[in-house]
Write an enzyme that holds these catalytic residues in place. Structure first.
Site, PDB file in Angstrom:
ATOM      1  N   ASP A   1       0.821  -1.210   0.000  1.00  0.00           N
ATOM      2  CA  ASP A   1       0.000   0.000   0.000  1.00  0.00           C
ATOM      3  C   ASP A   1       0.856   1.262   0.000  1.00  0.00           C
ATOM      4  O   ASP A   1       1.925   1.296   0.628  1.00  0.00           O
ATOM      5  CB  ASP A   1      -0.896  -0.008   1.249  1.00  0.00           C
TER       6      ASP A   1
ATOM      7  N   ASN B   1     -10.184  -2.807  -6.900  1.00  0.00           N
ATOM      8  CA  ASN B   1      -9.411  -1.800  -7.623  1.00  0.00           C
ATOM      9  C   ASN B   1      -9.983  -1.481  -8.995  1.00  0.00           C
ATOM     10  O   ASN B   1      -9.618  -0.477  -9.609  1.00  0.00           O
ATOM     11  CB  ASN B   1      -7.951  -2.234  -7.785  1.00  0.00           C
TER      12      ASN B   1
ATOM     13  N   TRP C   1       2.957   7.881  -2.350  1.00  0.00           N
ATOM     14  CA  TRP C   1       4.394   8.105  -2.537  1.00  0.00           C
ATOM     15  C   TRP C   1       4.618   9.049  -3.714  1.00  0.00           C
ATOM     16  O   TRP C   1       5.433   9.977  -3.629  1.00  0.00           O
ATOM     17  CB  TRP C   1       5.086   6.771  -2.769  1.00  0.00           C
TER      18      TRP C   1
END
Length: 239
Positions: free
Chosen positions: A24, A72, A29
């Site tokens: 995850d 997703n 990021w």
């Protein structure tokens, strides 16, 4: 591509046989660095490679990675399309590592929704690495733990097995992950403290580790820290 390391940390006193990762934080990021989310996924793939290399050297024989959840599909189409194409082009590159390290590649998850070209790629990699004996690298793609159990129940019913003959060991053979050993340790990155429908059957007695680092930042130092903590735990398995 794989960045094989020249040095390896000291082997921990207790080495899990099977570690599972909920990878995850790729998008966060990238966002923190002003990059498109796709760049986070690219860096996340590199973290998978580094993790595999480091843990194999320490003696971990089975590693599972949550790559793409059935949920997703609800993400932005542009990102979903990128992930599908990214897996299609990047995953075959792992064959080189698998052959060098004598490990096999396995995929778990639904195979009736994915594009045929993805299914063909998965089956090809599984076949080409099936004779390797030193360990298993498992990728959960279009995967849901509850869905895996439901599909296994349907398969058991369709097999015609008598209800009295269906025990834990037999039911497990119908699971995508049935041949894998139980998970000893599950690691989730990004500071979230949940397992998100991941390998529920295999997680029955797993130790849980939630780390604040985002998945693309995963490195041997973090892994060693997690393993050191795992080594201090006393696993009782309900006894």
């Amino acid at each position: 591509m794989f960045g094989f390391m020249k040095k390896t940390s000291a082997v921990p006193a207790v080495v899990p046989a099977h570690i599972a990762f909920i990878c995850d934080g790729n998008r966060r990021w990238a966002k923190m660095r002003g990059m498109p989310s796709m760049e986070g996924h690219r860096e996340g793939a590199k973290s998978v490679d580094k993790t595999v290399e480091h843990l194999l050297a320490l003696g971990v024989s089975t590693m599972s990675f949550f790559v793409f959840s059935t949920d997703n599909w609800g993400r932005e189409k542009r990102e979903v399309d990128f992930l599908i194409n990214f897996v299609l082009t990047e995953m075959p590159k792992r064959k080189k590592m698998a052959m060098e390290k004598n490990v096999r590649i396995k995929f778990i998850g639904r195979r009736n929704v994915l594009p045929p070209k993805i299914i063909k790629m998965c089956e090809k990699l599984e076949y080409e690495t099936s004779e390797n004996t030193a360990g298993t690298i498992c990728f959960a793609f279009d995967y849901s733990g509850t869905d895996e159990i439901v599909r296994a129940a349907r398969a058991a019913i369709e097999s015609g097995i008598a209800p009295d003959a269906l025990d834990r060991e037999t039911f497990e053979t119908f699971l995508d992950s049935g041949e894998l050993p139980p998970i000893d340790l599950v690691v989730r990155t990004s500071g979230e403290s949940r397992i998100s429908d991941f390998m529920l059957w295999k997680l029955a007695y797993a130790e849980l580790s939630f780390v604040s680092d985002l998945w693309p930042s995963m490195n041997p130092k973090i892994l060693d820290r997690v393993l050191a903590d795992y080594g201090k735990r006393k696993r009782r398995f309900g006894k």
